[in-house]
Design a protein around this motif. Structure first.
Motif, mmCIF file in Angstrom:
data_model
loop_
_atom_site.group_PDB
_atom_site.id
_atom_site.type_symbol
_atom_site.label_atom_id
_atom_site.label_comp_id
_atom_site.label_asym_id
_atom_site.label_seq_id
_atom_site.Cartn_x
_atom_site.Cartn_y
_atom_site.Cartn_z
ATOM 1 N N ARG A 1 0.810 -1.229 0.000
ATOM 2 C CA ARG A 1 0.000 0.000 0.000
ATOM 3 C C ARG A 1 0.837 1.269 0.000
ATOM 4 O O ARG A 1 0.469 2.253 -0.629
ATOM 5 C CB ARG A 1 -0.916 0.010 1.218
ATOM 6 N N SER A 2 1.966 1.263 0.710
ATOM 7 C CA SER A 2 2.766 2.486 0.804
ATOM 8 C C SER A 2 3.324 2.908 -0.549
ATOM 9 O O SER A 2 3.485 4.091 -0.813
ATOM 10 C CB SER A 2 3.891 2.310 1.811
ATOM 11 N N ARG A 3 3.628 1.936 -1.412
ATOM 12 C CA ARG A 3 4.175 2.256 -2.735
ATOM 13 C C ARG A 3 3.163 2.010 -3.855
ATOM 14 O O ARG A 3 3.443 2.266 -5.009
ATOM 15 C CB ARG A 3 5.422 1.426 -2.999
ATOM 16 N N ASN A 4 1.996 1.456 -3.484
ATOM 17 C CA ASN A 4 0.947 1.145 -4.451
ATOM 18 C C ASN A 4 1.474 0.255 -5.581
ATOM 19 O O ASN A 4 1.230 0.500 -6.752
ATOM 20 C CB ASN A 4 0.304 2.429 -5.006
ATOM 21 N N THR A 5 2.222 -0.769 -5.193
ATOM 22 C CA THR A 5 2.769 -1.705 -6.174
ATOM 23 C C THR A 5 2.152 -3.085 -5.980
ATOM 24 O O THR A 5 1.814 -3.483 -4.868
ATOM 25 C CB THR A 5 4.299 -1.823 -6.053
ATOM 26 N N ILE A 6 2.041 -3.803 -7.076
ATOM 27 C CA ILE A 6 1.486 -5.147 -7.061
ATOM 28 C C ILE A 6 2.628 -6.141 -6.897
ATOM 29 O O ILE A 6 3.655 -6.043 -7.569
ATOM 30 C CB ILE A 6 0.717 -5.422 -8.363
ATOM 31 N N LEU A 7 2.439 -7.120 -6.009
ATOM 32 C CA LEU A 7 3.466 -8.135 -5.770
ATOM 33 C C LEU A 7 3.279 -9.323 -6.710
ATOM 34 O O LEU A 7 2.154 -9.694 -7.031
ATOM 35 C CB LEU A 7 3.395 -8.619 -4.324
ATOM 36 N N ALA A 8 4.371 -9.934 -7.097
ATOM 37 C CA ALA A 8 4.305 -11.104 -7.981
ATOM 38 C C ALA A 8 3.844 -12.340 -7.208
ATOM 39 O O ALA A 8 3.142 -13.189 -7.750
ATOM 40 C CB ALA A 8 5.670 -11.362 -8.611
ATOM 41 N N GLN A 9 4.219 -12.439 -5.950
ATOM 42 C CA GLN A 9 3.840 -13.569 -5.101
ATOM 43 C C GLN A 9 2.983 -13.071 -3.938
ATOM 44 O O GLN A 9 3.128 -11.930 -3.503
ATOM 45 C CB GLN A 9 5.092 -14.267 -4.553
ATOM 46 N N PRO A 10 2.092 -13.899 -3.426
ATOM 47 C CA PRO A 10 1.253 -13.479 -2.302
ATOM 48 C C PRO A 10 2.057 -13.346 -1.009
ATOM 49 O O PRO A 10 3.133 -13.935 -0.868
ATOM 50 C CB PRO A 10 0.210 -14.590 -2.188
ATOM 51 N N HIS A 11 1.521 -12.554 -0.072
ATOM 52 C CA HIS A 11 2.148 -12.411 1.237
ATOM 53 C C HIS A 11 2.175 -13.766 1.949
ATOM 54 O O HIS A 11 1.280 -14.594 1.739
ATOM 55 C CB HIS A 11 1.362 -11.414 2.093
ATOM 56 N N PRO A 12 3.169 -13.991 2.810
ATOM 57 C CA PRO A 12 3.216 -15.245 3.574
ATOM 58 C C PRO A 12 1.961 -15.470 4.427
ATOM 59 O O PRO A 12 1.526 -16.611 4.600
ATOM 60 C CB PRO A 12 4.460 -15.087 4.446
ATOM 61 N N ALA A 13 1.361 -14.419 4.934
ATOM 62 C CA ALA A 13 0.134 -14.557 5.731
ATOM 63 C C ALA A 13 -1.010 -15.093 4.876
ATOM 64 O O ALA A 13 -1.855 -15.858 5.356
ATOM 65 C CB ALA A 13 -0.254 -13.218 6.345
ATOM 66 N N ARG A 14 -1.037 -14.706 3.612
ATOM 67 C CA ARG A 14 -2.078 -15.196 2.705
ATOM 68 C C ARG A 14 -1.865 -16.674 2.385
ATOM 69 O O ARG A 14 -2.822 -17.452 2.326
ATOM 70 C CB ARG A 14 -2.077 -14.374 1.416
ATOM 71 N N VAL A 15 -0.621 -17.067 2.179
ATOM 72 C CA VAL A 15 -0.314 -18.466 1.912
ATOM 73 C C VAL A 15 -0.675 -19.311 3.130
ATOM 74 O O VAL A 15 -1.232 -20.401 3.007
ATOM 75 C CB VAL A 15 1.174 -18.641 1.520
ATOM 76 N N SER A 16 -0.397 -18.792 4.314
ATOM 77 C CA SER A 16 -0.749 -19.491 5.543
ATOM 78 C C SER A 16 -2.264 -19.629 5.687
ATOM 79 O O SER A 16 -2.767 -20.695 6.044
ATOM 80 C CB SER A 16 -0.169 -18.742 6.748
ATOM 81 N N ALA A 17 -2.995 -18.565 5.383
ATOM 82 C CA ALA A 17 -4.463 -18.613 5.463
ATOM 83 C C ALA A 17 -5.028 -19.605 4.447
ATOM 84 O O ALA A 17 -5.979 -20.328 4.743
ATOM 85 C CB ALA A 17 -5.043 -17.218 5.229
ATOM 86 N N TRP A 18 -4.433 -19.646 3.267
ATOM 87 C CA TRP A 18 -4.883 -20.591 2.242
ATOM 88 C C TRP A 18 -4.640 -22.027 2.680
ATOM 89 O O TRP A 18 -5.521 -22.881 2.569
ATOM 90 C CB TRP A 18 -4.173 -20.298 0.927
ATOM 91 N N ALA A 19 -3.435 -22.301 3.199
ATOM 92 C CA ALA A 19 -3.116 -23.656 3.648
ATOM 93 C C ALA A 19 -4.050 -24.079 4.776
ATOM 94 O O ALA A 19 -4.465 -25.229 4.854
ATOM 95 C CB ALA A 19 -1.662 -23.730 4.101
ATOM 96 N N GLN A 20 -4.399 -23.144 5.631
ATOM 97 C CA GLN A 20 -5.300 -23.447 6.740
ATOM 98 C C GLN A 20 -6.697 -23.797 6.250
ATOM 99 O O GLN A 20 -7.364 -24.643 6.824
ATOM 100 C CB GLN A 20 -5.364 -22.251 7.691
#
Length: 106
Positions: free
Chosen positions: A48-67
Motif C-alpha cells: 500500500r505504501s508504494r501502491n505496487t502489485i506483488l508477484a507472489q502473495p504475502h506469507p500470511a495469505r499463503v498461511s491462510a490458504w493452507a489453513q
C-alpha cells in the motif's frame, strides 16, 4: 443486432470452470483474501505504501490458504482450524500443512 460491450474484467464474466483454468497460472493462495494487505480473493497482493502489485502473495495469505484447504499432519486439525502447539495457537501453520495444501491443490 450489434454486439453489446461489457465493462470490467473479462475473466470475471466467464463460467467458474473456465475461469479456474485461466487462473491456473496464479498461486493457489490467491483464492482467499489476504489478511496482510486486504486484497480480495483472486486479486494480487499489494504494497500500500508504494501502491505496487506483488508477484507472489504475502506469507500470511499463503498461511491462510493452507489453513482453509488442508488438514495438518502435525497437530491433527481439520481444514479451517488453526494449527496449535500443545494447546497454544500458532500465528502460522506448520510446514507439513503447506506441503499438504500444495498436494491438495495439484
Amino acid at each position: 443486432m450489434p454486439r453489446q460491450r461489457t465493462r470490467g474484467d473479462p475473466v470475471s464474466q466467464l463460467p467458474d470452470s473456465i475461469r479456474h483454468i485461466l487462473r491456473a497460472k496464479q498461486h493457489p493462495a490467491r483464492a482467499v483474501a489476504c489478511p496482510h494487505c486486504g486484497a480480495a480473493p483472486h486479486r494480487p497482493c499489494v504494497v500500500r505504501s508504494r501502491n505496487t502489485i506483488l508477484a507472489q502473495p504475502h506469507p500470511a495469505r499463503v498461511s491462510a490458504w493452507a489453513q482453509t484447504v488442508a488438514c495438518c499432519p502435525d497437530c491433527q486439525v481439520e481444514p479451517a482450524t488453526p494449527c496449535h502447539d500443545e494447546g497454544r495457537a500458532r500465528s502460522t501453520v506448520h510446514a507439513r500443512r503447506y506441503k499438504e495444501a500444495e498436494v491438495t491443490a495439484a
